[in-house]
Design a protein around this motif. Structure first.
Motif, mmCIF file in Angstrom:
data_model
loop_
_atom_site.group_PDB
_atom_site.id
_atom_site.type_symbol
_atom_site.label_atom_id
_atom_site.label_comp_id
_atom_site.label_asym_id
_atom_site.label_seq_id
_atom_site.Cartn_x
_atom_site.Cartn_y
_atom_site.Cartn_z
ATOM 1 N N ALA A 85 4.107 -0.405 65.224
ATOM 2 C CA ALA A 85 5.392 -0.547 65.074
ATOM 3 C C ALA A 85 4.854 -0.731 63.538
ATOM 4 C CB ALA A 85 6.465 -1.727 65.505
ATOM 5 N N ARG A 86 3.732 -0.947 63.450
ATOM 6 C CA ARG A 86 3.496 -1.159 62.192
ATOM 7 C C ARG A 86 3.137 -0.061 61.454
ATOM 8 N NH1 ARG A 86 -2.303 -4.633 60.484
ATOM 9 N NH2 ARG A 86 -3.061 -2.905 61.943
ATOM 10 N N LEU A 87 2.506 1.136 61.827
ATOM 11 C CA LEU A 87 1.945 2.070 61.804
ATOM 12 C C LEU A 87 3.447 2.564 61.136
ATOM 13 C CD1 LEU A 87 -1.145 2.707 63.770
ATOM 14 C CD2 LEU A 87 -0.914 2.899 61.394
ATOM 15 N N THR A 88 4.028 2.823 62.197
ATOM 16 C CA THR A 88 5.753 3.703 62.505
ATOM 17 C C THR A 88 6.428 2.838 60.946
ATOM 18 O OG1 THR A 88 5.826 4.163 64.749
ATOM 19 C CG2 THR A 88 8.233 3.917 63.050
ATOM 20 N N ALA A 89 7.139 2.168 60.873
ATOM 21 C CA ALA A 89 7.811 1.815 59.309
ATOM 22 C C ALA A 89 6.207 1.523 58.617
ATOM 23 C CB ALA A 89 7.121 -0.343 59.715
ATOM 24 N N ILE A 122 17.672 2.177 49.436
ATOM 25 C CA ILE A 122 17.569 1.321 49.225
ATOM 26 C C ILE A 122 17.634 1.240 50.061
ATOM 27 C CG2 ILE A 122 17.724 -0.328 47.757
ATOM 28 C CD1 ILE A 122 18.584 1.038 45.696
ATOM 29 N N SER A 123 18.235 0.285 51.013
ATOM 30 C CA SER A 123 18.966 0.676 52.015
ATOM 31 C C SER A 123 17.276 0.773 53.190
ATOM 32 C CB SER A 123 19.476 0.472 52.787
ATOM 33 O OG SER A 123 21.333 -0.392 52.492
ATOM 34 N N GLN A 124 17.509 1.638 53.692
ATOM 35 C CA GLN A 124 16.198 2.200 54.542
ATOM 36 C C GLN A 124 15.495 1.572 53.713
ATOM 37 O OE1 GLN A 124 17.012 6.846 53.637
ATOM 38 N NE2 GLN A 124 18.197 6.736 55.159
ATOM 39 N N VAL A 125 14.989 1.311 52.803
ATOM 40 C CA VAL A 125 13.619 1.255 52.522
ATOM 41 C C VAL A 125 13.049 -0.500 52.512
ATOM 42 C CG1 VAL A 125 12.208 0.476 50.169
ATOM 43 C CG2 VAL A 125 13.270 3.018 49.910
ATOM 44 N N ALA A 126 14.538 -0.595 51.961
ATOM 45 C CA ALA A 126 14.437 -2.619 52.962
ATOM 46 C C ALA A 126 14.553 -2.939 53.655
ATOM 47 C CB ALA A 126 15.801 -2.660 51.474
ATOM 48 N N THR A 127 14.918 -1.935 54.200
ATOM 49 C CA THR A 127 14.789 -2.251 56.109
ATOM 50 C C THR A 127 13.819 -1.865 56.982
ATOM 51 O OG1 THR A 127 17.376 -1.139 56.391
ATOM 52 C CG2 THR A 127 15.942 -1.549 58.311
ATOM 53 N N SER A 128 12.883 -0.746 56.361
ATOM 54 C CA SER A 128 11.465 -0.212 57.090
ATOM 55 C C SER A 128 10.759 -1.091 56.280
ATOM 56 C CB SER A 128 11.613 1.411 56.069
ATOM 57 O OG SER A 128 11.960 2.526 56.649
ATOM 58 N N PHE A 147 16.229 -10.247 58.287
ATOM 59 C CA PHE A 147 16.414 -9.568 57.484
ATOM 60 C C PHE A 147 17.526 -8.643 57.377
ATOM 61 C CE2 PHE A 147 13.951 -6.314 54.329
ATOM 62 C CZ PHE A 147 14.500 -7.106 53.759
ATOM 63 N N ILE A 148 16.929 -7.830 58.239
ATOM 64 C CA ILE A 148 17.480 -6.225 58.565
ATOM 65 C C ILE A 148 19.295 -6.176 58.275
ATOM 66 C CG2 ILE A 148 17.467 -4.348 60.154
ATOM 67 C CD1 ILE A 148 14.864 -4.918 60.931
ATOM 68 N N ARG A 149 19.778 -6.999 59.173
ATOM 69 C CA ARG A 149 21.240 -7.012 59.089
ATOM 70 C C ARG A 149 21.884 -7.908 57.442
ATOM 71 N NH1 ARG A 149 22.453 -9.859 65.215
ATOM 72 N NH2 ARG A 149 22.366 -8.332 66.500
ATOM 73 N N LEU A 150 20.946 -8.251 56.916
ATOM 74 C CA LEU A 150 21.782 -9.151 56.027
ATOM 75 C C LEU A 150 21.048 -8.113 54.813
ATOM 76 C CD1 LEU A 150 22.356 -11.172 53.362
ATOM 77 C CD2 LEU A 150 19.087 -11.625 53.604
ATOM 78 N N VAL A 151 20.038 -6.963 54.773
ATOM 79 C CA VAL A 151 20.280 -5.355 54.063
ATOM 80 C C VAL A 151 21.658 -5.175 54.127
ATOM 81 C CG1 VAL A 151 18.905 -3.175 53.966
ATOM 82 C CG2 VAL A 151 17.533 -5.409 53.720
ATOM 83 N N GLY A 152 22.098 -5.361 55.821
ATOM 84 C CA GLY A 152 22.679 -4.420 56.558
ATOM 85 C C GLY A 152 24.824 -4.720 55.869
ATOM 86 N N ILE A 153 24.247 -6.219 55.192
ATOM 87 C CA ILE A 153 25.327 -7.227 54.205
ATOM 88 C C ILE A 153 25.763 -6.203 52.966
ATOM 89 C CG2 ILE A 153 26.474 -8.853 53.080
ATOM 90 C CD1 ILE A 153 25.912 -10.074 56.045
ATOM 91 N N TYR A 154 24.613 -5.417 52.292
ATOM 92 C CA TYR A 154 24.279 -5.402 50.864
ATOM 93 C C TYR A 154 24.844 -3.393 51.161
ATOM 94 C CZ TYR A 154 22.750 -9.495 48.879
ATOM 95 O OH TYR A 154 22.666 -10.704 48.524
#
Length: 460
Positions: free
Chosen positions: A234-238, A166-172, A443-450
């Motif tokens: 970067a968009r293609l990579t994500a 879930i964290s990987q999906v949210a981060t990507s 946003f990514i750091r917020l995902v990191g908190i969860y």
């Protein structure tokens, strides 16, 4: 009656001996003895709900699909099934085992005697072969404890894999939206620069500007043009990362063109006095590994003592006539005592190996606790600082936007310097792109908190 009493006494003695189990009993380490770890299912329920607080339909769909289609998660689920099957197999070792067998045998000249020349003999046996290992010193019990702890660890790791997925999906997803946002910002900046260039060109044609000024504004235009391909990469990579996580080919995802990063409607809150270690699946997993390693000390220690097993047969044996009846009934009981008395050195070496493995698991568990505490604190601190940076950058961008408007108006009216307009444009480009980066970072750091809190952190 006397025989019944004897059998009862033997049964009580065996049961009493079987109640003993050599090796240390497992106790939760003192450092976390006051922590009641949630069951994996409670952990999973919270870990799989936090992302819904963003109220982003696309993100919700991505995570729901990933939880079903991700192959790594399916592998972790299969590992749970395998581990519990191993545990059930170990737990069945307490019970007697048996097989139903039927054997037919025919032979000619069964002996070297001349009288048996040409003699054919036939025989038939059928019945149940039974065996039972008496767990007098708890070897089977400790093995069952170890297998159960390992199965529980596999279950916890499966739920931890869900948290990580879930964290990987949210981060990507955040990286995809961030690349989209930076691309839109670059295109908007390009439009602003084109407006400034049009002013410079008009003044040049009117004889109020120089070729140098036009060349200088063109430099900034080409700089923005040169940055756009990087944002698209970067968009293609994500997109490729998200596709892999969801078990799809790149380009199949329908993510929409609106470059908005998800935001919380309410801030996150850390409850004072709440021990969030109990939500950490990696900590709970290390604790279960320690329990398994402790039980394996008992498995190795039990080999210091004799092992008693009972083998038996109940059925029929027939001779040449191949008839079965009461006269061919047969049974046998064969108690066996075995002891590795001549190999105690190896037994003690295996005990030391098990003890060392337990010490390694304890050290790993304690380090996991320290790492988890530091990771949670770091994630909170990083997010708070990122939010401060974002607020400051938003104010910087607003001020830069006003400065560009003023500089452009003055330059167009002939009361301002071109260098002032050029500097204002350059600062606006930098501030807007920096704001997009920091929004993505927040946003990514917020995902990191969860993720670091195992999904246990709440909203206020």
């Amino acid at each position: 009656m006397r025989n019944i009493l004897k059998l009862s006494a033997i049964a009580v003695l065996v049961a009493s001996l079987s109640a003993c189990a050599v090796g240390p009993d497992y106790h939760t380490p003192a450092k976390v003895a006051d922590i009641s770890f949630n069951s994996p299912y409670q952990q999973a329920e919270q870990a799989q709900s936090w992302w819904q607080a963003f109220d982003d339909a696309v993100l919700n769909q991505l995570i729901s699909t990933a939880l079903v289609e991700n192959r790594t998660l399916a592998q972790a689920r299969a590992n749970v099934d395998r581990a519990y099957a191993v545990f059930r197999d170990a737990n069945n070792d307490f019970l007697p085992k048996g097989t139903l067998d039927a054997t037919y045998q025919a032979s000619e000249n069964p002996t070297l005697s001349p009288d048996d020349n040409g003699v054919i003999t036939r025989g038939y046996s059928t019945g149940a072969n039974l065996s039972w290992d008496l767990d007098l010193f708890g070897k089977l019990r400790r093995a069952s404890e170890a297998a159960e702890a390992q199965a529980q660890q596999a279950d916890i790791l499966w739920h931890d894999a869900q948290v990580q997925l879930i964290s990987q999906v949210a981060t990507s997803y955040g990286e995809y939206r961030g690349a989209q946002l930076r691309l839109v910002v670059a295109e908007q900046n390009l439009q602003n620069l084109q407006q400034s260039r049009a002013i410079v060109l008009a003044r040049l044609e009117a004889g109020m500007a120089s070729e140098l000024e036009l060349a200088q504004i063109d430099v900034q235009v080409h700089q923005v043009h040169a940055a756009i391909p990087a944002y698209r990469v970067a968009r293609l990579t994500a997109d490729a990362t998200l596709s892999a996580l969801l078990g799809q080919r790149p380009g199949q995802l329908k993510l929409g063109s609106v470059p908005n990063l998800p935001e919380l409607k309410q801030p996150v809150a850390v409850v004072e006095g709440e021990n969030y270690l109990r939500y950490r699946a990696d900590v709970a997993s290390s604790e279960r590994l320690l329990a398994a390693r402790t039980a394996q000390i008992g498995v190795a220690t039990a080999d210091l003592y004799p092992n008693i097993s009972v083998r038996g047969f109940l059925g029929f044996l027939s001779g040449p006539g191949l008839t079965l009846g009461s006269e061919t009934q047969s049974w046998s009981v064969a108690p066996t005592l075995s002891w590795q008395a001549a190999d105690l050195g190896s037994v003690k070496a295996r005990i030391r190996q098990a003890e060392a493995s337990s010490q390694m698991a304890l050290a790993q568990f304690e380090q996991q606790v320290f790492d988890a505490i530091n990771e949670m604190q770091l994630s909170l601190g990083s997010y708070n600082l990122s939010r401060e940076q974002q607020l400051s950058t938003e104010q910087q961008w607003q001020a830069s936007n006003r400065a560009v408007q003023i500089a452009r108006e003055r330059y167009n009216a002939g009361t301002g310097e071109f260098l002032d307009l050029l500097d204002a444009e350059r600062e606006l480009l930098r501030a807007r792109d920096q704001l997009a980066q920091i929004q993505q970072q927040s946003f990514i750091r917020l995902v990191g908190i969860y993720r670091s809190f195992g999904g246990g952190i709440q909203l206020i």
